[in-house]
Write a protein that holds these residues in place. Structure first.
Motif, PDB file in Angstrom:
ATOM      1  N   GLU A   1       0.827  -1.205   0.000  1.00  0.00           N
ATOM      2  CA  GLU A   1       0.000   0.000   0.000  1.00  0.00           C
ATOM      3  C   GLU A   1       0.864   1.259   0.000  1.00  0.00           C
ATOM      4  OE1 GLU A   1      -3.115   2.287  -0.488  1.00  0.00           O
ATOM      5  OE2 GLU A   1      -3.247   0.097  -0.438  1.00  0.00           O
ATOM      6  N   SER A   2       1.994   1.213   0.674  1.00  0.00           N
ATOM      7  CA  SER A   2       2.880   2.378   0.724  1.00  0.00           C
ATOM      8  C   SER A   2       3.474   2.682  -0.647  1.00  0.00           C
ATOM      9  CB  SER A   2       4.006   2.140   1.740  1.00  0.00           C
ATOM     10  OG  SER A   2       3.485   1.947   3.031  1.00  0.00           O
ATOM     11  N   LEU A   3       3.960   1.674  -1.318  1.00  0.00           N
ATOM     12  CA  LEU A   3       4.491   1.888  -2.673  1.00  0.00           C
ATOM     13  C   LEU A   3       3.402   2.416  -3.595  1.00  0.00           C
ATOM     14  CD1 LEU A   3       6.701  -1.318  -3.037  1.00  0.00           C
ATOM     15  CD2 LEU A   3       7.527   1.042  -2.847  1.00  0.00           C
ATOM     16  N   ASN A   4       2.217   1.867  -3.451  1.00  0.00           N
ATOM     17  CA  ASN A   4       1.084   2.307  -4.266  1.00  0.00           C
ATOM     18  C   ASN A   4       0.731   3.766  -3.993  1.00  0.00           C
ATOM     19  OD1 ASN A   4      -1.171   1.796  -6.110  1.00  0.00           O
ATOM     20  ND2 ASN A   4      -2.473   1.931  -4.299  1.00  0.00           N
ATOM     21  N   SER A   5       0.956   4.214  -2.742  1.00  0.00           N
ATOM     22  CA  SER A   5       0.637   5.591  -2.360  1.00  0.00           C
ATOM     23  C   SER A   5       1.777   6.566  -2.641  1.00  0.00           C
ATOM     24  CB  SER A   5       0.286   5.637  -0.865  1.00  0.00           C
ATOM     25  OG  SER A   5      -0.852   4.842  -0.594  1.00  0.00           O
ATOM     26  N   GLY A   6       2.894   6.053  -3.143  1.00  0.00           N
ATOM     27  CA  GLY A   6       3.989   6.931  -3.524  1.00  0.00           C
ATOM     28  C   GLY A   6       5.173   6.979  -2.584  1.00  0.00           C
ATOM     29  N   TYR A   7       5.120   6.224  -1.489  1.00  0.00           N
ATOM     30  CA  TYR A   7       6.268   6.203  -0.577  1.00  0.00           C
ATOM     31  C   TYR A   7       7.472   5.573  -1.281  1.00  0.00           C
ATOM     32  CZ  TYR A   7       3.120   6.968   3.466  1.00  0.00           C
ATOM     33  OH  TYR A   7       2.214   7.458   4.373  1.00  0.00           O
ATOM     34  N   ARG A   8       8.621   6.197  -1.089  1.00  0.00           N
ATOM     35  CA  ARG A   8       9.858   5.646  -1.636  1.00  0.00           C
ATOM     36  C   ARG A   8      10.947   5.557  -0.572  1.00  0.00           C
ATOM     37  NH1 ARG A   8       6.474   4.417  -4.529  1.00  0.00           N
ATOM     38  NH2 ARG A   8       6.217   4.861  -6.763  1.00  0.00           N
ATOM     39  N   SER A   9      10.648   6.000   0.642  1.00  0.00           N
ATOM     40  CA  SER A   9      11.598   5.967   1.746  1.00  0.00           C
ATOM     41  C   SER A   9      11.044   5.087   2.859  1.00  0.00           C
ATOM     42  CB  SER A   9      11.839   7.383   2.265  1.00  0.00           C
ATOM     43  OG  SER A   9      12.729   7.381   3.364  1.00  0.00           O
TER      44      SER A   9
ATOM     45  N   ASN B   1      11.556  -6.929  -2.296  1.00  0.00           N
ATOM     46  CA  ASN B   1      12.017  -7.774  -3.394  1.00  0.00           C
ATOM     47  C   ASN B   1      10.854  -8.267  -4.247  1.00  0.00           C
ATOM     48  OD1 ASN B   1      14.047  -9.501  -4.803  1.00  0.00           O
ATOM     49  ND2 ASN B   1      12.845 -11.142  -3.875  1.00  0.00           N
ATOM     50  N   LYS B   2       9.756  -8.632  -3.590  1.00  0.00           N
ATOM     51  CA  LYS B   2       8.595  -9.149  -4.319  1.00  0.00           C
ATOM     52  C   LYS B   2       7.780  -8.044  -4.985  1.00  0.00           C
ATOM     53  CE  LYS B   2       9.024 -13.520  -3.172  1.00  0.00           C
ATOM     54  NZ  LYS B   2       9.264 -14.577  -4.199  1.00  0.00           N
ATOM     55  N   LEU B   3       7.755  -6.849  -4.366  1.00  0.00           N
ATOM     56  CA  LEU B   3       6.822  -5.818  -4.820  1.00  0.00           C
ATOM     57  C   LEU B   3       7.397  -4.786  -5.792  1.00  0.00           C
ATOM     58  CD1 LEU B   3       5.017  -5.225  -1.420  1.00  0.00           C
ATOM     59  CD2 LEU B   3       3.948  -6.078  -3.522  1.00  0.00           C
ATOM     60  N   LEU B   4       8.701  -4.603  -5.809  1.00  0.00           N
ATOM     61  CA  LEU B   4       9.265  -3.590  -6.709  1.00  0.00           C
ATOM     62  C   LEU B   4       8.881  -3.828  -8.176  1.00  0.00           C
ATOM     63  CD1 LEU B   4      12.820  -2.783  -5.275  1.00  0.00           C
ATOM     64  CD2 LEU B   4      10.705  -1.478  -5.066  1.00  0.00           C
ATOM     65  N   PRO B   5       8.941  -5.072  -8.666  1.00  0.00           N
ATOM     66  CA  PRO B   5       8.538  -5.289 -10.074  1.00  0.00           C
ATOM     67  C   PRO B   5       7.082  -4.902 -10.334  1.00  0.00           C
ATOM     68  CG  PRO B   5       9.785  -7.159  -9.249  1.00  0.00           C
ATOM     69  CD  PRO B   5       9.480  -6.298  -8.060  1.00  0.00           C
ATOM     70  N   LYS B   6       6.223  -5.098  -9.346  1.00  0.00           N
ATOM     71  CA  LYS B   6       4.805  -4.762  -9.502  1.00  0.00           C
ATOM     72  C   LYS B   6       4.612  -3.288  -9.831  1.00  0.00           C
ATOM     73  CE  LYS B   6       0.451  -4.650  -6.851  1.00  0.00           C
ATOM     74  NZ  LYS B   6      -0.211  -5.046  -5.577  1.00  0.00           N
ATOM     75  N   TYR B   7       5.485  -2.445  -9.284  1.00  0.00           N
ATOM     76  CA  TYR B   7       5.362  -0.996  -9.496  1.00  0.00           C
ATOM     77  C   TYR B   7       6.429  -0.458 -10.454  1.00  0.00           C
ATOM     78  CZ  TYR B   7       2.052  -1.325  -5.678  1.00  0.00           C
ATOM     79  OH  TYR B   7       0.966  -1.669  -4.908  1.00  0.00           O
ATOM     80  N   ALA B   8       7.074  -1.368 -11.166  1.00  0.00           N
ATOM     81  CA  ALA B   8       8.111  -0.994 -12.135  1.00  0.00           C
ATOM     82  C   ALA B   8       9.190  -0.129 -11.499  1.00  0.00           C
ATOM     83  CB  ALA B   8       7.491  -0.275 -13.336  1.00  0.00           C
ATOM     84  N   LEU B   9       9.574  -0.523 -10.295  1.00  0.00           N
ATOM     85  CA  LEU B   9      10.591   0.214  -9.549  1.00  0.00           C
ATOM     86  C   LEU B   9      11.847  -0.636  -9.409  1.00  0.00           C
ATOM     87  CD1 LEU B   9       8.345   1.581  -6.657  1.00  0.00           C
ATOM     88  CD2 LEU B   9       9.259   2.920  -8.573  1.00  0.00           C
ATOM     89  N   SER B  10      12.971   0.042  -9.168  1.00  0.00           N
ATOM     90  CA  SER B  10      14.223  -0.647  -8.893  1.00  0.00           C
ATOM     91  C   SER B  10      14.777  -0.147  -7.567  1.00  0.00           C
ATOM     92  CB  SER B  10      15.234  -0.393 -10.017  1.00  0.00           C
ATOM     93  OG  SER B  10      15.549   0.996 -10.081  1.00  0.00           O
ATOM     94  N   ARG B  11      15.821  -0.788  -7.110  1.00  0.00           N
ATOM     95  CA  ARG B  11      16.424  -0.404  -5.830  1.00  0.00           C
ATOM     96  C   ARG B  11      16.802   1.076  -5.809  1.00  0.00           C
ATOM     97  NH1 ARG B  11      17.857   1.676  -2.056  1.00  0.00           N
ATOM     98  NH2 ARG B  11      19.363   1.089  -0.440  1.00  0.00           N
ATOM     99  N   SER B  12      17.272   1.593  -6.931  1.00  0.00           N
ATOM    100  CA  SER B  12      17.724   2.987  -6.977  1.00  0.00           C
ATOM    101  C   SER B  12      16.583   3.990  -6.775  1.00  0.00           C
ATOM    102  CB  SER B  12      18.433   3.273  -8.306  1.00  0.00           C
ATOM    103  OG  SER B  12      17.546   3.070  -9.400  1.00  0.00           O
TER     104      SER B  12
END
Length: 292
Positions: free
Chosen positions: A38-46, A64-75
């Motif tokens: 939910e945090s990634l979906n709401s825009g949290y990146r920290s 690790n499981k959720l970053l691909p869902k939001y097209a995000l990477s570690r950076s």
């Protein structure tokens, strides 16, 4: 501009989101997975954690499981962890703690690593060994930072005395961040002014209060201001901080609260800010005042 688009430029040259997600007392793999989702979906990146929270491994799993869902990477992320007070002053244990956090969080580097407390576990607060242990801890973290495992290093729960001591012998690296309790019931004006002068970013924890979760949120002044501008008391308290450039890491497990905590696209008037800053003072969390 959304509050999620605001970044702070740290003394380490890296930038840090002004708003992050706190994870103190957030435990359980399923709970953390849902919260991170939910945090990634709401825009949290920290994301803020610590060795003593005992949730780093589950946070790492979720990311690790959720970053691909939001097209995000570690950076795209900013990950903070903290050294347990039980490891203060022991170079080998400090190094092991950093490497363990990296392993559990599933990352090659930490964006920020903090000394969680100015004292050491099992040692009296007034022990004259505390300054020596702090100095050794900072020197070790400077070395680890140079090795690339940590991008920025900082402190938590340091008062002005502790900061002055560190700055006198910082091994060429000033703390990028001082994470402290800060809210209208404990406004920390003197500490904030000191940190600004020294180029240390202040990040608040316990923005909504802690030991009595209703004391701050139900303060009549906070409640009145919230009613006047038609937002929740929690959002008033969070806005009070970010409007001053103070970072926040509100903790939430409720999906509604996760979203609402970053809906801060409003302004408090200078009068409202002044009123909030001058409320009667009360500390709710750890008190480092007596740590020698």
């Amino acid at each position: 501009m959304s509050v999620m688009d605001i970044y702070v430029h740290l003394s380490s040259v890296y930038k840090m989101p002004l708003v992050g997600l706190g994870t103190y007392r957030v435990r359980g793999r399923d709970v953390i997975y849902t919260v991170i989702d939910e945090s990634l979906n709401s825009g949290y990146r920290s994301f803020d954690t610590a060795a003593v929270y005992k949730n780093e491994e589950d946070i790492g799993y979720a990311l690790n499981k959720l970053l691909p869902k939001y097209a995000l990477s570690r950076s795209d992320l900013f990950i903070t962890s903290k050294l347990s007070p039980s490891d203060n002053g022991d170079p080998q244990r400090i190094r092991e703690s950093v490497l363990r956090s990296l392993k559990w969080l599933g990352t090659a580097y930490l964006d920020l690593y903090l000394i969680h407390w100015p004292g050491a576990s099992g040692m009296s607060e007034n022990s004259q060994q505390n300054p020596e242990l702090r100095n050794l801890t900072w020197r070790t973290l400077v070395e680890i930072q140079k090795e690339g495992y940590i991008r920025s290093i900082g402190v938590s729960n340091y008062n002005i005395k502790h900061l002055k001591e560190l700055l006198q012998n910082s091994y060429g690296v000033i703390p990028a961040v001082n994470q402290v309790e800060c809210h209208p019931h404990y406004s920390q004006k003197e500490l904030i002014d000191f940190c600004k002068r020294e180029g240390i970013h202040v990040q608040a924890y316990s923005s909504l209060g802690t030991s009595d979760p209703t004391a701050l949120l139900k303060d009549p002044v906070v409640y009145s201001i919230a009613s006047d501008i038609n937002v929740s008391p929690a959002r008033v308290l969070l806005k009070w901080a970010v409007q001053q450039g103070i970072g926040i890491i509100p903790k939430a497990v409720n999906k509604k609260h996760i979203k609402e905590n970053v809906e801060l696209n409003f302004m408090l008037t200078s009068s409202q800010m002044e009123t909030l800053s001058n409320l009667p003072q009360q500390k709710y969390a750890w008190d480092p005042t007596n740590v020698f």
